[in-house]
Design a protein around this motif. Structure first.
Motif, PDB file in Angstrom:
ATOM      1  N   LEU A 108       0.762  -0.728  -0.452  1.00 35.70           N
ATOM      2  CA  LEU A 108       0.178  -0.321   0.260  1.00 35.70           C
ATOM      3  C   LEU A 108       1.420   1.181  -0.016  1.00 35.70           C
ATOM      4  O   LEU A 108       0.511   2.475  -0.764  1.00 35.70           O
ATOM      5  CB  LEU A 108      -0.547   0.338   0.805  1.00 35.70           C
ATOM      6  CG  LEU A 108      -2.013   1.354   1.475  1.00 35.70           C
ATOM      7  CD1 LEU A 108      -2.770   1.364   0.686  1.00 35.70           C
ATOM      8  CD2 LEU A 108      -2.862   1.076   2.518  1.00 35.70           C
ATOM      9  N   LYS A 111       1.854   1.650  -3.752  1.00 44.46           N
ATOM     10  CA  LYS A 111       0.555   2.520  -4.015  1.00 44.46           C
ATOM     11  C   LYS A 111       1.206   3.789  -3.668  1.00 44.46           C
ATOM     12  O   LYS A 111       0.677   4.442  -4.750  1.00 44.46           O
ATOM     13  CB  LYS A 111      -0.397   1.779  -3.977  1.00 44.46           C
ATOM     14  CG  LYS A 111      -0.362   0.281  -4.760  1.00 44.46           C
ATOM     15  CD  LYS A 111      -1.266  -0.576  -4.230  1.00 44.46           C
ATOM     16  CE  LYS A 111      -1.673  -2.158  -4.552  1.00 44.46           C
ATOM     17  NZ  LYS A 111      -2.634  -2.800  -4.002  1.00 44.46           N
ATOM     18  N   GLN A 112       0.963   4.388  -3.242  1.00 42.40           N
ATOM     19  CA  GLN A 112       0.974   5.546  -2.318  1.00 42.40           C
ATOM     20  C   GLN A 112       1.643   6.917  -2.752  1.00 42.40           C
ATOM     21  O   GLN A 112       1.502   7.644  -3.620  1.00 42.40           O
ATOM     22  CB  GLN A 112       0.733   6.128  -0.741  1.00 42.40           C
ATOM     23  CG  GLN A 112       0.597   7.590  -0.694  1.00 42.40           C
ATOM     24  CD  GLN A 112       0.734   7.501   0.507  1.00 42.40           C
ATOM     25  OE1 GLN A 112      -0.477   7.616   1.507  1.00 42.40           O
ATOM     26  NE2 GLN A 112       1.839   7.484   1.571  1.00 42.40           N
ATOM     27  N   ALA A 116      -1.613   6.466  -5.723  1.00 43.74           N
ATOM     28  CA  ALA A 116      -3.221   6.671  -5.834  1.00 43.74           C
ATOM     29  C   ALA A 116      -3.264   7.492  -5.434  1.00 43.74           C
ATOM     30  O   ALA A 116      -3.078   8.146  -4.065  1.00 43.74           O
ATOM     31  CB  ALA A 116      -2.705   4.492  -5.380  1.00 43.74           C
ATOM     32  N   TYR A 118      -6.469   6.882  -3.728  1.00 46.27           N
ATOM     33  CA  TYR A 118      -7.665   5.582  -2.172  1.00 46.27           C
ATOM     34  C   TYR A 118      -7.228   3.891  -2.124  1.00 46.27           C
ATOM     35  O   TYR A 118      -6.884   3.523  -3.348  1.00 46.27           O
ATOM     36  CB  TYR A 118      -8.851   6.526  -2.006  1.00 46.27           C
ATOM     37  CG  TYR A 118      -9.464   5.529  -3.181  1.00 46.27           C
ATOM     38  CD1 TYR A 118     -10.284   4.693  -3.485  1.00 46.27           C
ATOM     39  CD2 TYR A 118      -9.900   6.263  -3.830  1.00 46.27           C
ATOM     40  CE1 TYR A 118     -11.117   4.340  -4.397  1.00 46.27           C
ATOM     41  CE2 TYR A 118     -10.893   6.360  -5.291  1.00 46.27           C
ATOM     42  CZ  TYR A 118     -10.883   4.639  -5.633  1.00 46.27           C
ATOM     43  OH  TYR A 118     -12.124   4.656  -6.434  1.00 46.27           O
ATOM     44  N   ALA A 119      -8.007   3.713  -1.043  1.00 50.92           N
ATOM     45  CA  ALA A 119      -7.657   2.398  -0.976  1.00 50.92           C
ATOM     46  C   ALA A 119      -8.257   1.313  -0.542  1.00 50.92           C
ATOM     47  O   ALA A 119      -9.500   1.922  -0.276  1.00 50.92           O
ATOM     48  CB  ALA A 119      -5.765   1.372  -0.909  1.00 50.92           C
ATOM     49  N   THR A 121     -10.446  -1.961   0.829  1.00 46.38           N
ATOM     50  CA  THR A 121      -9.471  -3.259   1.373  1.00 46.38           C
ATOM     51  C   THR A 121     -10.546  -4.581   0.974  1.00 46.38           C
ATOM     52  O   THR A 121     -11.134  -4.807   0.345  1.00 46.38           O
ATOM     53  CB  THR A 121      -9.749  -3.600   3.027  1.00 46.38           C
ATOM     54  OG1 THR A 121     -11.310  -3.757   2.974  1.00 46.38           O
ATOM     55  CG2 THR A 121      -9.935  -1.954   3.696  1.00 46.38           C
ATOM     56  N   GLN A 122      -9.458  -5.686   1.029  1.00 45.49           N
ATOM     57  CA  GLN A 122     -10.271  -7.242   0.910  1.00 45.49           C
ATOM     58  C   GLN A 122     -10.847  -7.126   2.028  1.00 45.49           C
ATOM     59  O   GLN A 122     -11.193  -6.546   2.816  1.00 45.49           O
ATOM     60  CB  GLN A 122      -8.737  -7.564   1.106  1.00 45.49           C
ATOM     61  CG  GLN A 122      -8.894  -9.713   0.400  1.00 45.49           C
ATOM     62  CD  GLN A 122      -9.879  -9.303  -0.514  1.00 45.49           C
ATOM     63  OE1 GLN A 122     -10.793 -10.237  -0.451  1.00 45.49           O
ATOM     64  NE2 GLN A 122      -8.987  -9.769  -1.574  1.00 45.49           N
ATOM     65  N   LEU A 144      -3.237   7.894   3.171  1.00 41.87           N
ATOM     66  CA  LEU A 144      -4.716   7.573   1.697  1.00 41.87           C
ATOM     67  C   LEU A 144      -5.346   6.792   2.489  1.00 41.87           C
ATOM     68  O   LEU A 144      -6.080   6.576   3.189  1.00 41.87           O
ATOM     69  CB  LEU A 144      -4.661   6.944   0.994  1.00 41.87           C
ATOM     70  CG  LEU A 144      -3.393   6.478  -0.116  1.00 41.87           C
ATOM     71  CD1 LEU A 144      -2.738   5.136  -1.028  1.00 41.87           C
ATOM     72  CD2 LEU A 144      -2.911   7.192  -1.292  1.00 41.87           C
ATOM     73  N   ILE A 146      -8.816   4.581   3.311  1.00 46.28           N
ATOM     74  CA  ILE A 146      -8.611   3.142   3.026  1.00 46.28           C
ATOM     75  C   ILE A 146     -10.487   3.481   3.193  1.00 46.28           C
ATOM     76  O   ILE A 146     -11.141   2.618   4.254  1.00 46.28           O
ATOM     77  CB  ILE A 146      -8.164   2.932   3.574  1.00 46.28           C
ATOM     78  CG1 ILE A 146      -6.574   2.797   4.100  1.00 46.28           C
ATOM     79  CG2 ILE A 146      -8.207   1.350   4.451  1.00 46.28           C
ATOM     80  CD1 ILE A 146      -5.630   2.076   4.706  1.00 46.28           C
TER      81      ILE A 146
END
Length: 237
Positions: A108, A111-112, A116, A118-119, A121-122, A144, A146
């Motif tokens: 993560l 990615k930031q 990116a 925003y993210a 979650t699984q 970010l 989340i």
């Protein structure tokens, strides 16, 4: 002698936690030999063990000898920690869980850095897991938003399939709740209530929104949102 590793012991009930940690840090910083950290679970809560394992990983330790440990000598009335573990296998599961979380944090962060915004979650089943992940991300410098990924909990079949795909176990209590009902309608209501509780928990934890995994079934997703008070109930003919 050219050792391949140094094995660092851990005192009974964690009594040498600080000195063991200092020795591990010295090995990582001043040698090129891999350390193996002994870790016992007797007498510690799951939260304490999670913190210890997280610290070991961030220190650079990649090998842990998971031990149950022995009860303290001279304490005949000693009892295991009520929120802890009693077997090494439980500790191994925690180690793997924390390892995966730390890998996710590293990914993560990358990615930031790549840009990116925003993210998402699984899947997860406990709002405390989401809150802990966000807290760990913030401590790691990840700012970010989340967004929690929410799956409707109304049917055990897709949950089982998702468990196989992701490796995230479905809580036995949830499966029992869904399977103990006498009829499909009652199971569905139990699942809606569980989903609403999960949504409420993540929103209370500060989630910036929700991402609902529908698995091509809009009805359970909409009903779960309605049960959480986030949209009107569906009208059916």
């Amino acid at each position: 002698m050219g050792p391949q590793f140094f094995s660092v012991t851990y005192g009974a009930s964690g009594r040498t936690r600080e000195t063991s940690g200092a020795l591990l840090a010295h090995i990582v910083e001043h040698t090129d030999v891999a350390p193996i950290a002994h870790l016992t679970c007797v007498g510690a809560s799951e939260e304490e063990l999670d913190d210890i394992v997280t610290g070991l990983i961030r220190l650079g330790v990649r090998d842990v000898l998971a031990l149950r440990g022995d009860p303290p000598e001279g304490e005949p009335d000693w009892r295991p920690h009520p929120r802890g573990y009693t077997t090494a296998s439980e500790l191994v599961r925690l180690l793997r869980r924390v390892e995966q979380r730390e890998l996710a944090i590293a990914a993560l962060r990358a990615k930031q850095h790549a840009g990116a915004d925003y993210a998402i979650t699984q899947v997860f089943f406990d709002p405390n897991s989401y809150a802990a992940f966000v807290r760990t991300a913030r401590e790691a410098g990840i700012h970010l938003p989340i967004v929690p990924g929410i799956i409707p909990l109304t049917d055990s079949t897709p949950l089982r399939r998702l468990e196989t795909l992701t490796g995230v176990p479905v809580p036995p209590a949830l499966l029992e709740l869904l399977q103990s009902a006498d009829n499909p309608q009652e199971r569905y209501r139990h699942g809606l209530a569980a989903g609403a509780e999960l949504i409420g928990g993540v929103l209370d934890a500060g989630a910036p929104g929700l991402h609902v995994y529908t698995f091509n079934a809009a009805g359970p997703a909409l009903d779960t949102l309605a049960a959480a008070g986030l949209c009107p109930a569906r009208t059916t003919s």
